[in-house]
Design an enzyme around this catalytic site. Structure first.
Site, PDB file in Angstrom:
ATOM      1  N   LYS A 110       0.793  -1.378   0.000  1.00 10.38           N
ATOM      2  CA  LYS A 110       0.208  -0.057   0.019  1.00 10.38           C
ATOM      3  C   LYS A 110       0.824   1.217  -0.078  1.00 10.38           C
ATOM      4  CE  LYS A 110      -3.998  -1.994   0.753  1.00 10.38           C
ATOM      5  NZ  LYS A 110      -3.694  -3.707   1.004  1.00 10.38           N
TER       6      LYS A 110
HETATM    7  C1  LIG Z   1      -4.243  -5.026   0.260  1.00 10.93           C
HETATM    8  C2  LIG Z   1      -3.534  -6.059   0.464  1.00 10.93           C
HETATM    9  C3  LIG Z   1      -3.714  -6.818  -0.899  1.00 10.93           C
HETATM   10  C4  LIG Z   1      -4.847  -6.826  -1.727  1.00 10.93           C
HETATM   11  O1  LIG Z   1      -5.044  -5.838  -2.607  1.00 10.93           O
HETATM   12  P1  LIG Z   1      -6.166  -5.337  -3.453  1.00 10.93           P
HETATM   13  O2  LIG Z   1      -5.585  -4.009  -4.049  1.00 10.93           O
HETATM   14  O3  LIG Z   1      -7.119  -4.900  -2.238  1.00 10.93           O
HETATM   15  O4  LIG Z   1      -6.810  -6.378  -4.009  1.00 10.93           O
HETATM   16  C5  LIG Z   1      -3.024  -8.058  -0.892  1.00 10.93           C
HETATM   17  N1  LIG Z   1      -1.730  -8.193   0.062  1.00 10.93           N
HETATM   18  C6  LIG Z   1      -1.868  -7.338   1.034  1.00 10.93           C
HETATM   19  C7  LIG Z   1      -0.584  -7.493   2.001  1.00 10.93           C
HETATM   20  C8  LIG Z   1      -2.426  -6.283   1.228  1.00 10.93           C
HETATM   21  O5  LIG Z   1      -2.306  -5.538   2.111  1.00 10.93           O
END
Ligand SMILES: *Cc1c(COP(=O)(O)O)cnc(C)c1O
Length: 492
Positions: A110
């Site tokens: 993120k």
């Molecule tokens: C948010 C997240 C995901 C999923 O990503 P999306 O964009 O919501 O599909 C997968 N792995 C981790 C560690 C995340 O923080």
């Protein structure tokens, strides 16, 4: 490029306005009206650094900002914040390539987007001549919350409130959030799961809009969730980074397809891969990897989205999601039919189910492959990859790794495979430690130290000493109190 609501062709805004608003007033998401007519020199990007790529890609997707303006914003967002200037490096693991997205300030993928969103938000506020303070509302399944708070910490003109499911995030994730400093940040647990928190946030947007609850208060709402297009656009960049690295390493020639396997929750990450494909990058298959909450696997196999099913708490909690918001954007982009999307989303909120038309299902089949991996498979993948290749994966990456092997077995004519790695193994240390055959007690912080001792893989700096940082946030509320909570924060 003009943006519009996925549910209404008449609701059109600039890219700056779309970022500022977070989501459309009618409950839809802002999407490019179309991606197919975008002319983009994707090959010209391949020799560039990641930050130079980001400038080109982001100014193409968000044309409210010139390339020159974007260059300044990209510098502001990324310089000195990540472990490497490359931001998102690739490594070979067996015959596959792993794209490491977790080398940022909070060790979650993120960070790639949430380092960029605050500078985009501030710039959009200026572009649109808005003097109101921006109050960022965010629901998190664990990683978004910390990355968003870190990104917005003390950014002038903004305030951020984060909601996470009570008991639904890992102890490390929780500690990261509740120890966050900054005068403009606030986090509360919500009794319920992630979908309750996310639905609550969407409801606040709707009610504030409908009843004008913030009118004249000098505050307006926006979102740091991937419903905000300013979250999604920066994620397109690393697909180009991975592709360019494969070309540089002689693994592929320019123009050869590459398949990407994406551990998926809210469908933002994988949708960014679809954007990259529409911008010309030779993306072969986008493989959607789910954990036991495999609603997307079922949807991509059958065309029926059915959220009437049990919700599982898994060892990959950031993917414990039954309502994947960004799927709405894909349905809109493929069908170009806002009326259809409105009908489907209405059915979803009334009955929890919708079925896409056969023509749309056929379009999905051309691009997407889907499979899932449960907690046992996750554990086995972590152990196996560590023993075979000496590479340590977190639980979310392991889901993708397992699904990648399923995909290759089912589709022998596959292209070279890139697996997106979305978190540091140290964010889920107990599960990872157990997967290596060690016993972990209930203390995740001890597990962290033990994992470092056992593997020798260095613990990221930002997680060191986490246990001893002072707790600054202790609120726990019910979903029904979220609106009052926000109005109270907005009133201060
Ligand atoms: C948010 C997240 C995901 C999923 O990503 P999306 O964009 O919501 O599909 C997968 N792995 C981790 C560690 C995340 O923080």
């Amino acid at each position: 490029m003009i943006y519009q609501s996925t549910r209404n062709n008449d609701l059109k805004v600039s890219s700056a306005q779309a970022i500022l608003d977070g989501m459309a007033r009618d409950g839809g998401l802002y999407s490019p009206a179309s991606l197919s007519d975008l002319e983009f020199d994707w090959q010209g990007l391949l020799p560039l650094s990641t930050q130079e790529m980001a400038v080109k890609i982001l100014s193409a997707l968000l044309p409210s900002f010139s390339e020159e303006e974007m260059a300044a914003l990209v510098r502001q967002a990324y310089v000195g914040k990540f472990e490497t200037d490359e931001l998102t490096p690739t490594v070979s693991v067996g015959e596959d390539t792993v794209l490491e997205l977790f080398r940022g300030p909070t060790s979650a993928f993120k960070d790639v987007a949430l380092s960029m969103l605050p500078v985009l938000m501030t710039a959009a506020r200026q572009k649109c001549g808005v003097t109101d303070e921006i109050l960022i509302l965010t629901a998190t399944s664990g990683d978004t919350g910390k990355a968003a708070m870190a990104g917005f910490q003390d950014v002038p003109g903004t305030r951020i409130v984060v909601f996470y499911p009570y008991g639904g995030v890992s102890p490390v994730q929780q500690a990261q959030m509740v120890t966050q400093a900054g005068d403009n940040v606030c986090v509360s647990a919500v009794r319920g799961n992630f979908d309750d928190a996310q639905t609550g946030v969407k409801r606040i947007f709707a009610q504030v809009e409908k009843k004008g609850l913030l009118q004249g208060k000098g505050v307006r709402l926006s979102s740091a969730n991937s419903i905000n297009i300013g979250r999604l656009a920066p994620q397109v960049v690393y697909y180009f980074r991975a592709y360019a690295n494969l070309v540089r390493g002689g693994r592929i020639a320019v123009g050869d397809p590459v398949d990407f396997v994406v551990p998926t929750g809210n469908f933002g990450d994988i949708l960014a891969g679809y954007f990259a494909k529409m911008m010309g990058l030779p993306v072969g298959r986008l493989v959607c990897a789910s954990n036991a909450n495999n609603i997307l696997t079922d949807f991509l196999h059958t065309g029926v989205y059915d959220r009437n099913r049990p919700f599982y708490k898994t060892t990959s909690p950031s993917m414990d999601i039954l309502v994947s918001s960004n799927l709405e954007r894909l349905l809109f982009l493929l069908s170009q039919d806002a009326k259809l999307v409105e009908t489907l989303m209405d059915a979803l909120s009334r009955t929890g189910v919708y079925r896409v038309p056969a023509s749309l299902k056929a379009q999905l089949d051309k691009v997407f492959y889907a499979a899932s991996c449960d907690d046992l498979g996750t554990k086995e993948a972590i152990g196996q990859v560590w023993r075979r290749y000496g590479y340590l994966m977190d639980t979310h990456t392991a889901v993708a790794y397992d699904v990648a092997q399923q995909y290759k077995a089912a589709c022998p004519a596959h292209a070279p495979v890139v697996i997106l790695s979305t978190a540091s193994p140290y964010k889920f240390p107990a599960a990872v430690l157990e997967a290596l055959g060690e016993t972990a007690d209930d203390d995740e912080f001890r597990a962290m130290e033990r994992l470092e001792a056992v593997t020798g893989v260095p613990l990221p700096k930002n997680l060191r000493g986490l246990r001893d940082r002072p707790v600054r946030h202790r609120d726990v509320i019910g979903p029904e109190d979220m609106l009052t909570y926000i109005l109270d924060k907005a009133g201060r």
